[in-house]
Design a protein around this motif. Structure first.
Motif, PDB file in Angstrom:
ATOM      1  N   CYS A  46       0.839  -1.196   0.000  1.00 18.98           N
ATOM      2  CA  CYS A  46       0.000   0.000   0.000  1.00 18.98           C
ATOM      3  C   CYS A  46       0.872   1.243   0.000  1.00 18.98           C
ATOM      4  O   CYS A  46       2.089   1.180   0.172  1.00 18.98           O
ATOM      5  N   THR A  47       0.232   2.385  -0.216  1.00 13.06           N
ATOM      6  CA  THR A  47       0.848   3.684   0.052  1.00 13.06           C
ATOM      7  C   THR A  47       0.001   4.372   1.118  1.00 13.06           C
ATOM      8  O   THR A  47      -1.209   4.152   1.208  1.00 13.06           O
ATOM      9  N   SER A  48       0.627   5.198   1.929  1.00 15.54           N
ATOM     10  CA  SER A  48      -0.077   5.837   3.039  1.00 15.54           C
ATOM     11  C   SER A  48       0.428   7.263   3.219  1.00 15.54           C
ATOM     12  O   SER A  48       1.608   7.553   2.984  1.00 15.54           O
ATOM     13  N   HIS A  96      -0.992   9.298  -4.607  1.00 17.47           N
ATOM     14  CA  HIS A  96      -1.656   8.355  -3.712  1.00 17.47           C
ATOM     15  C   HIS A  96      -2.966   7.850  -4.322  1.00 17.47           C
ATOM     16  O   HIS A  96      -3.260   6.638  -4.269  1.00 17.47           O
ATOM     17  N   THR A  97      -3.726   8.738  -4.943  1.00 12.69           N
ATOM     18  CA  THR A  97      -5.007   8.350  -5.552  1.00 12.69           C
ATOM     19  C   THR A  97      -4.799   7.405  -6.724  1.00 12.69           C
ATOM     20  O   THR A  97      -5.494   6.391  -6.856  1.00 12.69           O
ATOM     21  N   ILE A  98      -3.831   7.728  -7.590  1.00 10.24           N
ATOM     22  CA  ILE A  98      -3.562   6.897  -8.766  1.00 10.24           C
ATOM     23  C   ILE A  98      -3.117   5.494  -8.343  1.00 10.24           C
ATOM     24  O   ILE A  98      -3.617   4.477  -8.840  1.00 10.24           O
ATOM     25  N   ILE A  99      -2.168   5.421  -7.410  1.00 10.72           N
ATOM     26  CA  ILE A  99      -1.642   4.117  -6.978  1.00 10.72           C
ATOM     27  C   ILE A  99      -2.702   3.322  -6.230  1.00 10.72           C
ATOM     28  O   ILE A  99      -2.880   2.120  -6.456  1.00 10.72           O
ATOM     29  N   LEU A 106       8.099  -6.236   5.516  1.00 10.73           N
ATOM     30  CA  LEU A 106       7.734  -4.962   4.904  1.00 10.73           C
ATOM     31  C   LEU A 106       8.889  -3.976   4.968  1.00 10.73           C
ATOM     32  O   LEU A 106       9.642  -3.953   5.942  1.00 10.73           O
ATOM     33  N   LYS A 107       8.995  -3.161   3.921  1.00 11.84           N
ATOM     34  CA  LYS A 107      10.002  -2.096   3.879  1.00 11.84           C
ATOM     35  C   LYS A 107       9.280  -0.771   3.624  1.00 11.84           C
ATOM     36  O   LYS A 107       8.462  -0.659   2.720  1.00 11.84           O
ATOM     37  N   PHE A 146       4.194   7.486   1.993  1.00 12.37           N
ATOM     38  CA  PHE A 146       4.941   6.330   2.468  1.00 12.37           C
ATOM     39  C   PHE A 146       4.574   5.103   1.619  1.00 12.37           C
ATOM     40  O   PHE A 146       3.412   4.707   1.565  1.00 12.37           O
ATOM     41  N   PHE A 147       5.576   4.533   0.951  1.00 12.49           N
ATOM     42  CA  PHE A 147       5.405   3.294   0.188  1.00 12.49           C
ATOM     43  C   PHE A 147       5.779   2.117   1.087  1.00 12.49           C
ATOM     44  O   PHE A 147       6.818   2.154   1.763  1.00 12.49           O
ATOM     45  N   TYR A 148       4.955   1.050   1.076  1.00 11.82           N
ATOM     46  CA  TYR A 148       5.254  -0.145   1.852  1.00 11.82           C
ATOM     47  C   TYR A 148       5.374  -1.328   0.899  1.00 11.82           C
ATOM     48  O   TYR A 148       4.377  -1.857   0.407  1.00 11.82           O
ATOM     49  N   PHE A 149       6.632  -1.712   0.627  1.00 11.06           N
ATOM     50  CA  PHE A 149       6.934  -2.816  -0.266  1.00 11.06           C
ATOM     51  C   PHE A 149       7.241  -4.068   0.542  1.00 11.06           C
ATOM     52  O   PHE A 149       7.778  -3.990   1.652  1.00 11.06           O
ATOM     53  N   VAL A 150       6.913  -5.228  -0.025  1.00  6.48           N
ATOM     54  CA  VAL A 150       7.283  -6.492   0.599  1.00  6.48           C
ATOM     55  C   VAL A 150       8.627  -6.942   0.031  1.00  6.48           C
ATOM     56  O   VAL A 150       8.950  -6.652  -1.120  1.00  6.48           O
ATOM     57  N   TYR A 151       9.403  -7.637   0.836  1.00 10.90           N
ATOM     58  CA  TYR A 151      10.705  -8.122   0.399  1.00 10.90           C
ATOM     59  C   TYR A 151      11.055  -9.373   1.186  1.00 10.90           C
ATOM     60  O   TYR A 151      10.471  -9.640   2.235  1.00 10.90           O
ATOM     61  N   LYS A 152      12.011 -10.129   0.680  1.00  5.68           N
ATOM     62  CA  LYS A 152      12.480 -11.320   1.368  1.00  5.68           C
ATOM     63  C   LYS A 152      13.612 -10.949   2.314  1.00  5.68           C
ATOM     64  O   LYS A 152      14.689 -10.534   1.884  1.00  5.68           O
ATOM     65  N   GLU A 153      13.340 -11.133   3.608  1.00  6.53           N
ATOM     66  CA  GLU A 153      14.372 -10.839   4.600  1.00  6.53           C
ATOM     67  C   GLU A 153      15.506 -11.846   4.522  1.00  6.53           C
ATOM     68  O   GLU A 153      16.668 -11.515   4.712  1.00  6.53           O
ATOM     69  N   ASP A 154      15.155 -13.102   4.268  1.00 10.58           N
ATOM     70  CA  ASP A 154      16.148 -14.141   4.039  1.00 10.58           C
ATOM     71  C   ASP A 154      15.561 -15.076   2.998  1.00 10.58           C
ATOM     72  O   ASP A 154      14.666 -14.693   2.248  1.00 10.58           O
TER      73      ASP A 154
END
Length: 497
Positions: A82-84, A140-143, A123-124, A109-117
């Motif tokens: 999401c974005t916030s 924010h509206t477009i995304i 979340l990042k 604020f962009f919240y991306f998922v990623y592989k920690e290991d």
């Protein structure tokens, strides 16, 4: 300062230079709108960046404007939770509260998922400061509108962050609790579920009770599982870990993978569905015995395993099956010999039951009959009970272990798929088991961790349905046990040790 947001379309350039393209992720289920959204922004540390949202490839590009091309980071839209307009507290990549902080002017604020290991997802947070609040709100509206078009207490924080995601949390307290809840759900609740249009099995005119029916239609409903059981084998297989945050991430961002399913039939009627592992003999008896010691908690399985090993039960019966691929040589030349009084061998001119049309059979006294629909990863089998069975590869791994001694059985259960010559594994698409009628106790099945009674003297039929169920997960979760050398992966449908 005027807004610096620019909208570009394919083949356009930025300051004379073509916008770099990124390979489109084949797993993205989001259709691109076309065109690029571009803005010059700053980081919280006041460094200048350029952000590009490629709406054709659904990719975000973050570039540091320091004259160097080295500082370039890209993310896919299906990696964006999401974005916030306000920050969400994170602790080691996990949201600590569902309540967001105060609105921060001009910051998105962009919240991306990623592989920690290699296994766990987190979340990042990527904060971006725009030149104006209105520009921030426009992005924010477009995304947010694009994400909305995508087909327990700790995990709720993930779901509350995802825009447009409505959910209800039910804490299951017993076996079949979730099933009973769904069956008893009011009609208006069913109609509110995304993707559930009707009873697809009835609408397609396919008889789900018939073990010879064609491939069933995939339901328009995706399943998400967050591990809270004893072994969590389905969760560990689909996500490579039973980590609750990883499961929540995949559900929140809408990851998808299709999983094979095995239906179980008796007297031309569907009685159970398995998406994990089916076992008979020693493993079935352990589960049955453990029900008497629930007061001991999880340790009851070790206690029942010891009791069952001392008893060393075996069951005499006939397994019939059809291989997933035709062999270059006659499989009968490789198969063990049936013991005396085989009901199939004694049928003159008949290799198998004409009503089920199985190609091969094996009559013996079994310590184990194990069928794996998926690799079945557990804390006891970290590489999978069946390491080379895929999540949705269209095959079942059927292992037949004739009667073994207590010592050999302990060796087998400790190492599983070892070099033990008693192990014969077949890759099949359908099979059946029928116990000899003169046995007083026909045994029970351990079907996905639940007990299934074996009818005395009657056959149960098992049928594969490739990729029937859609899970919130990733195809990359298929296990690749590169460190295990005791099994060589083969194209053959018959695997010998």
């Amino acid at each position: 300062m005027a807004s610096s947001t620019t909208v570009l379309y394919p083949n356009d350039t930025v300051k004379g230079k073509a916008v770099e393209t990124v390979d489109h992720a084949s797993r993205s289920k989001i259709n691109g709108e076309g065109g690029n959204l571009i803005a010059d922004v700053t980081s919280p540390h006041a460094k200048k960046h350029r952000i590009v949202f490629d709406r054709t490839l659904n990719v975000f590009e973050f570039k540091l404007l320091d004259g160097s091309s080295k500082h370039l980071t890209t993310y896919r839209l299906d990696e964006l939770l999401c974005t916030s307009k306000s920050s969400v507290p994170l602790r080691k990549g996990v949201p600590t509260a569902s309540k967001k902080g105060a609105n921060t002017p001009k910051t998105l604020f962009f919240y991306f998922v990623y592989k920690e290991d290699k296994l766990k997802w987190r979340l990042k947070e990527v904060p971006v400061v725009f030149n104006t609040t209105s520009e921030r709100d426009y992005w924010h509206t477009i995304i947010d509108s694009t994400i909305r078009r995508i087909s327990s207490h700790n995990v709720e924080a993930f779901f509350s962050m995802s825009p447009g995601l409505r959910y209800q949390v039910l804490l299951t307290e017993r076996a079949y609790h979730a099933r009973d809840f769904i069956v008893e759900m009011p009609v208006d609740h069913w109609s509110a579920l995304d993707g559930l249009v009707s009873d697809s099995k009835k609408d397609t005119g396919r008889d789900i009770d018939d073990p010879n029916t064609a491939h069933l239609a995939t339901p328009h409903l995706r399943f998400g599982i967050i591990g809270a059981g004893s072994a969590n084998s389905i969760v560990s297989t689909v996500h490579e870990t039973n980590d609750y945050a990883t499961s929540a991430v995949h559900i929140a961002i809408g990851s998808e993978c299709n999983v094979d399913v095995c239906t179980v039939h008796r007297d031309s009627k569907l009685i159970r569905i398995s998406a994990n592992a089916i076992s008979y003999g020693w493993l079935g008896d352990v589960l049955r015995d453990s029900e008497n010691y629930r007061c001991l908690g999880p340790i009851r399985y070790q206690w029942s395993a010891l009791r069952t090993t001392i008893r060393n039960p075996t069951y005499r019966g006939t397994v019939q099956f059809t291989l997933s691929h035709k062999e270059t040589v006659d499989p009968r030349t490789k198969m063990p010999q049936c013991i005396k009084n085989c009901p199939v061998c004694e049928k003159p001119g008949k290799e198998s039951d004409e009503t089920t049309q199985y190609d091969y059979h094996f009559h013996d006294e079994f310590s184990h009959v194990i069928c794996c629909v998926i690799p079945t990863v557990t804390p006891f089998t970290p590489h999978g009970l069946a390491p080379y069975t895929g999540i949705g590869d269209g095959t079942l791994d059927l292992a037949l272990i004739p009667k073994v001694s207590r010592f050999r059985n302990m060796q087998f259960m400790r190492r599983l798929y070892s070099s033990d010559r008693t192990l014969v594994c077949y890759r099949v698409v359908r099979w059946s088991y029928q116990p000899d009628a003169d046995q007083e106790d026909p045994g029970v099945w351990n079907l996905d961790g639940e007990i299934l009674e074996q009818p005395k003297g009657e056959a149960l039929h098992f049928k594969l349905h490739p990729q029937l169920i859609s899970f919130f997960g990733r195809d990359a979760a298929m296990i690749n046990p590169v460190k295990r050398s005791f099994i060589k992966k083969r194209k053959s449908s018959i695997v010998y040790k």
